[in-house]
Design a protein around this motif. Structure first.
Motif, mmCIF file in Angstrom:
data_model
loop_
_atom_site.group_PDB
_atom_site.id
_atom_site.type_symbol
_atom_site.label_atom_id
_atom_site.label_comp_id
_atom_site.label_asym_id
_atom_site.label_seq_id
_atom_site.Cartn_x
_atom_site.Cartn_y
_atom_site.Cartn_z
ATOM 1 N N GLU B 98 0.802 -1.225 0.000
ATOM 2 C CA GLU B 98 0.000 0.000 0.000
ATOM 3 C C GLU B 98 0.831 1.270 0.000
ATOM 4 O O GLU B 98 0.282 2.375 -0.108
ATOM 5 C CB GLU B 98 -0.884 0.045 1.248
ATOM 6 N N VAL B 99 2.137 1.151 0.197
ATOM 7 C CA VAL B 99 2.951 2.362 0.307
ATOM 8 C C VAL B 99 2.957 3.114 -1.029
ATOM 9 O O VAL B 99 3.134 2.519 -2.087
ATOM 10 C CB VAL B 99 4.399 2.016 0.718
ATOM 11 N N ARG B 100 2.705 4.426 -0.943
ATOM 12 C CA ARG B 100 2.721 5.262 -2.149
ATOM 13 C C ARG B 100 4.038 6.045 -2.195
ATOM 14 O O ARG B 100 4.482 6.562 -1.162
ATOM 15 C CB ARG B 100 1.532 6.226 -2.128
ATOM 16 N N VAL B 101 4.643 6.095 -3.356
ATOM 17 C CA VAL B 101 5.940 6.759 -3.466
ATOM 18 C C VAL B 101 5.911 7.798 -4.576
ATOM 19 O O VAL B 101 5.554 7.488 -5.715
ATOM 20 C CB VAL B 101 7.072 5.749 -3.763
ATOM 21 N N ALA B 102 6.288 9.031 -4.237
ATOM 22 C CA ALA B 102 6.467 10.076 -5.249
ATOM 23 C C ALA B 102 7.960 10.302 -5.415
ATOM 24 O O ALA B 102 8.657 10.643 -4.449
ATOM 25 C CB ALA B 102 5.780 11.363 -4.818
ATOM 26 N N TYR B 103 8.441 10.063 -6.602
ATOM 27 C CA TYR B 103 9.860 10.268 -6.892
ATOM 28 C C TYR B 103 10.055 11.626 -7.571
ATOM 29 O O TYR B 103 9.238 12.024 -8.411
ATOM 30 C CB TYR B 103 10.350 9.215 -7.876
#
Lengths: 275, 268
Positions: B98-103
């Motif tokens: 579920e972890v959301r990542v914005a790079y």
């Protein structure tokens, strides 16, 4: 082909020439050369002897290499197409099947891995004006079968393509074929392992306007990237780091110039309406 | 202008680029001749740099796992660099999908790689942005889509702040991000130092001066000060192999010349 290259690297690292390597196996220098160029199958006892000659002692490494060689010796599925498949292109199909990442610049037409059967037929017919209809049919079948690799369960490759706007403007196979093809591309943008970028005319000149090429990258860290460029009568493979880097840099610059992949679907939709 | 929002002339591949040099130090292939030349220049004076690069990468891995295990479900990873597997979202997803990542990265070439290779799933996103402009990053639509500022966020600044000069005010920059994050948010930071290489740090910095971004090595006290407003979690700011090692503590000989500090802080 990839294993042959690896054998060549190991031989060079060991500082041996073809003759010296051949002597260890009691074969001619030409045999070694053919093994490295993947012109002959890899006989496992030969491979094992070569690896030890090159100073590889780890049983694990030798075992891993032999397993790969066994795999490589199994005739590829495309062998049943050798009636219509030139040798220089069967190497391409083999690399494509082994790659972890397939990058390409396509200035003229939709890349083979994303073509619809009707579109493929029109492209092949244009490229081979003297071919019999049966031959074209066989080649269409081959092309469609190649596409299975994008949907395979085990480690499907990432296909990352930059297409020139020309690809979408040049009508191949007529209006209906083109529309279906663009629909298929729009579907492809939804696949997790496909990245499509369009480089619009407005992006101006770029470093590879001379023509299309591919870059293959493999799961095995030791195997170098391979670049491939094609002409009407054959293909050329490059595996020297500086050559490959030149292709890589050109493609990286084009990817940066092109519209980002997130916008591809909207671009395709716009183009489809114009057809 | 390209459709990605920067002028084509800004794509500079004529000078070495730190992200591509780092890729080379890690054994990657997404680097060019000019990067490899600069990298070799560094290896001549500082042969331990690849070990530092790998140790930094391992630190990133352990830190992300720690974040995910601590319940963090959203990450802003600034200074993505050229993707190196396993990447932040892969590491986080191994703990919780579920972890959301914005790079975020500021280089157009890095951007093309990150955009193509890190955004295969719905809960990751990438955009081109400069960490020196916190407002444009925090207000970006991709952040709006992925990050909820009412829940704790992890901000990752791994091996990027040494590309911010003192004149550009790194502390002020971090403060701008910190103020946007709710309490309980975490800061993961690693930073190059010259503390263990007084003999040749000058030569290394000299090579980076010719690259597209110059490098400012900072001392332990200077890096620690960047955690202002955060409480440093155990074991504090240390050379990266010493930050919560997976197995038995690393040998002093392995750690001796690792020129990167790393730590994780919690916003008070």
């Amino acid at each position: 082909m990839v294993l042959g290259k690896r054998l060549q690297d190991l031989r060079e690292q060991a500082g041996l020439n073809y003759e010296e390597a051949g002597r260890a196996l009691d074969v001619t220098h030409a045999t070694i050369r053919r093994m490295e160029k993947a012109e002959v199958g890899l006989k496992l006892p030969y491979v094992e002897k070569l690896l030890t000659t090159y100073g590889i002692t780890s049983a694990e490494e030798i075992g891993g290499f032999l397993a790969l060689a066994r795999e490589a010796n199994r005739p590829g599925w495309w062998h049943s197409f050798r009636d219509v498949l030139p040798d220089w292109f069967s190497a391409f199909v083999s690399l494509e099947g082994e790659a972890a990442v397939i990058r390409a610049y396509e200035p003229h037409y939709v890349p083979g891995l994303l073509q619809t059967p009707d579109y493929a037929r029109a492209v092949l017919r244009a490229g081979m004006p003297h071919a019999a209809p049966e031959e074209i049919d066989r080649l269409v079948t081959l092309r469609i079968e190649r596409q299975a690799l994008l949907r395979r369960r085990e480690a499907p490759p990432l296909l990352w393509v930059v297409m020139d706007e020309t690809v979408l403007r040049r009508r191949i196979g007529g209006r209906a074929v083109m529309r279906d093809q663009i629909d298929a591309l729009m579907d492809a943008t939804e696949q997790v392992n496909v990245r499509l970028q369009v480089i619009p005319f407005a992006a101006g000149p770029h470093p590879a306007m001379y023509g299309p090429f591919h870059i293959f990258r493999f799961h095995l860290q030791e195997i170098p990237d391979i670049a491939y460029a094609e002409s009407l009568v054959g293909g050329v493979y490059f595996d020297e780091r500086d050559d490959v880097s030149t292709f890589l840099e050109a493609l990286d610059r084009m990817c940066a110039q092109a519209a980002p992949a997130q916008s591809t679907k909207a671009i395709l939709d716009g183009m489809r309406k114009e057809i | 202008m390209t459709d990605q929002g920067f002028p084509v002339e800004e794509i500079d591949t004529s000078r070495p680029h730190p992200a591509r040099m780092y890729d080379y130090f890690l054994g990657g292939r997404d680097n060019y001749e000019v990067d490899r030349e600069a990298a070799h220049g560094i290896l001549e004076v500082a042969p331990e740099v690849p070990a530092s690069a790998r140790a930094n990468r391992d630190f990133l891995g352990r830190a992300v796992r720690f974040l995910a295990e601590s319940g963090i479900r959203q990450i802003i990873d600034i200074g993505t660099g050229i993707p190196t597997s396993p990447n932040t979202h892969e590491l986080a997803h191994a703990v919780s999908p579920e972890v959301r990542v914005a790079y975020v990265d500021n280089d157009p070439i890095v951007a093309t790689h990150a955009g193509a290779r890190l955004t295969g799933t719905g809960n990751t996103g990438f955009f081109l942005g400069d960490m020196r402009e916190p407002r444009t990053i925090l207000d970006h639509p991709t952040i709006g889509k992925l990050i909820d500022f009412d829940e704790p966020v992890a901000l990752m600044l791994v091996s990027v702040l040494h590309f911010v000069t003192d004149a550009e005010d790194p502390a002020g920059m971090i403060a701008a991000y910190r103020d946007a994050l709710p309490p309980g948010s975490l800061l993961v930071l690693s930073h190059a130092t010259g503390d263990f290489h007084q003999d040749h740090v000058g030569e290394v910095l000299e090579i980076y001066k010719r690259a597209t971004a110059s490098l400012t090595a900072r001392s332990h006290a200077e890096v620690k000060a960047l955690f202002d407003g955060f409480e440093l979690l155990d074991p504090g700011l240390v050379q990266v192999p010493l930050w919560r090692p997976d197995g038995p503590p690393p040998e002093p000989s392995e750690v001796r010349r690792i020129s990167v500090y790393g730590g994780v802080g919690r916003k008070l």
